[in-house]
Design a protein around this motif. Structure first.
Motif, PDB file in Angstrom:
ATOM      1  N   PRO A 123      17.356  52.541  27.375  1.00 54.76           N
ATOM      2  CA  PRO A 123      17.701  53.918  27.754  1.00 54.76           C
ATOM      3  C   PRO A 123      16.558  54.560  28.531  1.00 54.76           C
ATOM      4  CG  PRO A 123      16.961  53.874  25.488  1.00 54.76           C
ATOM      5  CD  PRO A 123      16.966  52.441  25.958  1.00 54.76           C
ATOM      6  N   SER A 124      16.862  55.664  29.177  1.00 56.78           N
ATOM      7  CA  SER A 124      15.863  56.369  29.985  1.00 56.78           C
ATOM      8  C   SER A 124      16.021  57.869  29.800  1.00 56.78           C
ATOM      9  CB  SER A 124      16.043  56.005  31.464  1.00 56.78           C
ATOM     10  OG  SER A 124      15.240  56.836  32.279  1.00 56.78           O
ATOM     11  N   GLN A 182      26.057  53.390  25.978  1.00 53.54           N
ATOM     12  CA  GLN A 182      26.526  54.371  26.937  1.00 53.54           C
ATOM     13  C   GLN A 182      25.791  55.704  26.829  1.00 53.54           C
ATOM     14  OE1 GLN A 182      29.410  54.299  29.437  1.00 53.54           O
ATOM     15  NE2 GLN A 182      28.290  52.375  29.285  1.00 53.54           N
ATOM     16  N   PHE A 183      25.392  56.076  25.617  1.00 53.47           N
ATOM     17  CA  PHE A 183      24.824  57.400  25.390  1.00 53.47           C
ATOM     18  C   PHE A 183      23.426  57.283  24.792  1.00 53.47           C
ATOM     19  CE2 PHE A 183      29.471  57.847  24.169  1.00 53.47           C
ATOM     20  CZ  PHE A 183      29.883  58.232  25.439  1.00 53.47           C
ATOM     21  N   ALA A 184      22.582  58.221  25.175  1.00 59.58           N
ATOM     22  CA  ALA A 184      21.267  58.314  24.550  1.00 59.58           C
ATOM     23  C   ALA A 184      21.375  59.168  23.292  1.00 59.58           C
ATOM     24  CB  ALA A 184      20.262  58.917  25.520  1.00 59.58           C
ATOM     25  N   ALA A 212      13.167  57.390  25.211  1.00 57.37           N
ATOM     26  CA  ALA A 212      14.588  57.516  24.873  1.00 57.37           C
ATOM     27  C   ALA A 212      15.027  56.392  23.938  1.00 57.37           C
ATOM     28  CB  ALA A 212      15.427  57.495  26.142  1.00 57.37           C
ATOM     29  N   GLN A 213      16.054  56.668  23.153  1.00 58.10           N
ATOM     30  CA  GLN A 213      16.677  55.685  22.271  1.00 58.10           C
ATOM     31  C   GLN A 213      18.196  55.762  22.444  1.00 58.10           C
ATOM     32  OE1 GLN A 213      15.343  56.032  18.162  1.00 58.10           O
ATOM     33  NE2 GLN A 213      13.342  56.770  18.822  1.00 58.10           N
ATOM     34  N   TRP A 214      18.866  54.669  22.097  1.00 58.79           N
ATOM     35  CA  TRP A 214      20.313  54.640  22.209  1.00 58.79           C
ATOM     36  C   TRP A 214      20.968  55.317  21.010  1.00 58.79           C
ATOM     37  CZ3 TRP A 214      22.024  53.742  26.761  1.00 58.79           C
ATOM     38  CH2 TRP A 214      21.471  52.766  27.585  1.00 58.79           C
ATOM     39  N   MET A 241      24.558  62.890  27.271  1.00 57.23           N
ATOM     40  CA  MET A 241      25.424  62.309  28.289  1.00 57.23           C
ATOM     41  C   MET A 241      25.019  62.769  29.683  1.00 57.23           C
ATOM     42  SD  MET A 241      29.185  62.405  26.438  1.00 57.23           S
ATOM     43  CE  MET A 241      29.122  64.134  25.985  1.00 57.23           C
ATOM     44  N   THR A 242      25.247  61.900  30.643  1.00 52.23           N
ATOM     45  CA  THR A 242      24.978  62.237  32.028  1.00 52.23           C
ATOM     46  C   THR A 242      26.158  63.006  32.613  1.00 52.23           C
ATOM     47  OG1 THR A 242      25.897  60.136  32.782  1.00 52.23           O
ATOM     48  CG2 THR A 242      23.525  60.206  32.355  1.00 52.23           C
TER      49      THR A 242
END
Length: 335
Positions: A86-87, A192-194, A248-250, A177-178
């Motif tokens: 993740p970022s 899919q999500f951080a 970041a983490q998932w 979410m982006t």
């Protein structure tokens, strides 16, 4: 007799192996569907894999060769999937654009990117990222919220810390979410999500749910926490928020969600109960807390839950600066 027993054992082993393999195929299909690096080809990659795996199991003989081949493909996908990182530098939705963090200076905690949005609708708001200062010596209680948006089998859970004259610090563990993403429980099983900690004002985190999303929210005072445990729990939350600010983490629907992370924080301060299924199907987690005497038990649970439903009080309080006091007015266990 021995031959029949051996046949039954082999049948059982093949059945177990087949079930595990089918679960692996389903998981791999989802990993390619959601996380394949070329978005235009993600669905094609997932379908090709699934069709190939099923064809191998149907047509390749001896069957053990098909099992080994499919298992090898699953392992390769899993090895690639585990490399996904993740970022914090993505085009985030505005309500999660900033990551909160805090500086601890003795008794004083300065929280940055403290969210205090003013909502116009459930999707429109005036963003306000604040800096909030609280003092650990003022921390006197912690409250537990359950939030239902659909089925009563599952709820969102979050905590709020009462700092007396410094006000409340509400913390909700959510997805980050982006722009363009929408939440999906199935997508939440993949990368899919951080993971995101919303640290903010109750007029944001609570009022958004009660007044704009029109979801049912219940509020309970945790009565088992000692002052030392309450402080340790808050500082553990702050430590996790600071870690997410740096790296970041998932988020994961099964192992890193709102309720499982609350349990991890409680575990870190030495007060967690053993893992059980209600961390996943958590719609009755408030009743479970009642059975453990973690919340007020002076009333039958059904009566306690009815009184703990805060939606009417939240809508009446709305933008009132005394929102936090008004939603707690008359609640059992809160003085």
């Amino acid at each position: 007799m021995f031959g029949i027993l051996r046949f039954l054992v082999r049948l059982l082993l093949w059945s177990i192996g087949g079930l595990i393999l089918l679960i692996g195929i389903a998981w791999t299909f989802g990993a390619l569907w959601f996380d394949f690096p070329i978005s235009a080809l993600c669905r094609s990659a997932a379908v090709v894999f699934a069709v190939s795996a099923i064809a191998a199991l149907v047509f390749v003989r001896p069957l053990w060769k098909a099992f080994i081949g499919v298992a090898g493909a699953i392992a390769l996908v899993a090895a690639w999937w585990l490399t996904l990182r993740p970022s914090n530098t993505r085009d985030w939705q505005p309500d999660v654009a900033e990551t909160p963090y805090a500086d601890i200076e003795g008794d004083r905690v300065v929280i940055h990117s403290f969210r205090n949005f003013d909502y116009l609708t459930k999707t429109e708001f005036r963003p306000e990222w604040e800096t909030k200062t609280v003092h650990l010596s003022n921390l006197r209680a912690v409250d537990f919220f359950t939030n239902y948006w659909g089925s009563t089998l599952i709820c969102h859970t979050f905590l709020s810390f009462d700092f007396g004259p410094d006000g409340y610090v509400c913390v909700s563990i959510e997805t980050r979410m982006t722009k363009g993403q929408a939440y999906s429980a199935l997508a939440g099983l993949y990368r899919q999500f951080a993971l995101y900690y919303v640290i903010g004002d109750e007029r944001d985190i609570v009022r958004l749910r009660t007044n704009y999303r029109l979801e049912d929210v219940y509020l309970y005072r945790l009565v088992v926490a000692t002052p030392e445990q309450t402080r340790a729990l808050f500082l553990d939350y702050i430590q996790s928020a600071n870690e997410l600010h740096e790296r970041a983490q998932w988020y994961n629907e099964l192992v890193s969600n709102c309720t499982s992370n609350i349990r991890l924080h409680i575990k870190d301060i030495g007060a967690a109960r053993p893992w059980d299924w209600q961390l996943l199907v958590n719609g009755t987690i408030d009743e479970h807390a009642y059975d453990l005497r973690a919340i007020d038990t002076s009333l039958p649970f059904a009566e306690l839950k009815s009184l703990s439903h805060i939606n009417d009080r939240a809508r009446a309080a709305d933008r009132d600066p005394a929102f936090s006091s008004r939603i707690r007015d008359g609640l059992p266990g809160i003085h």
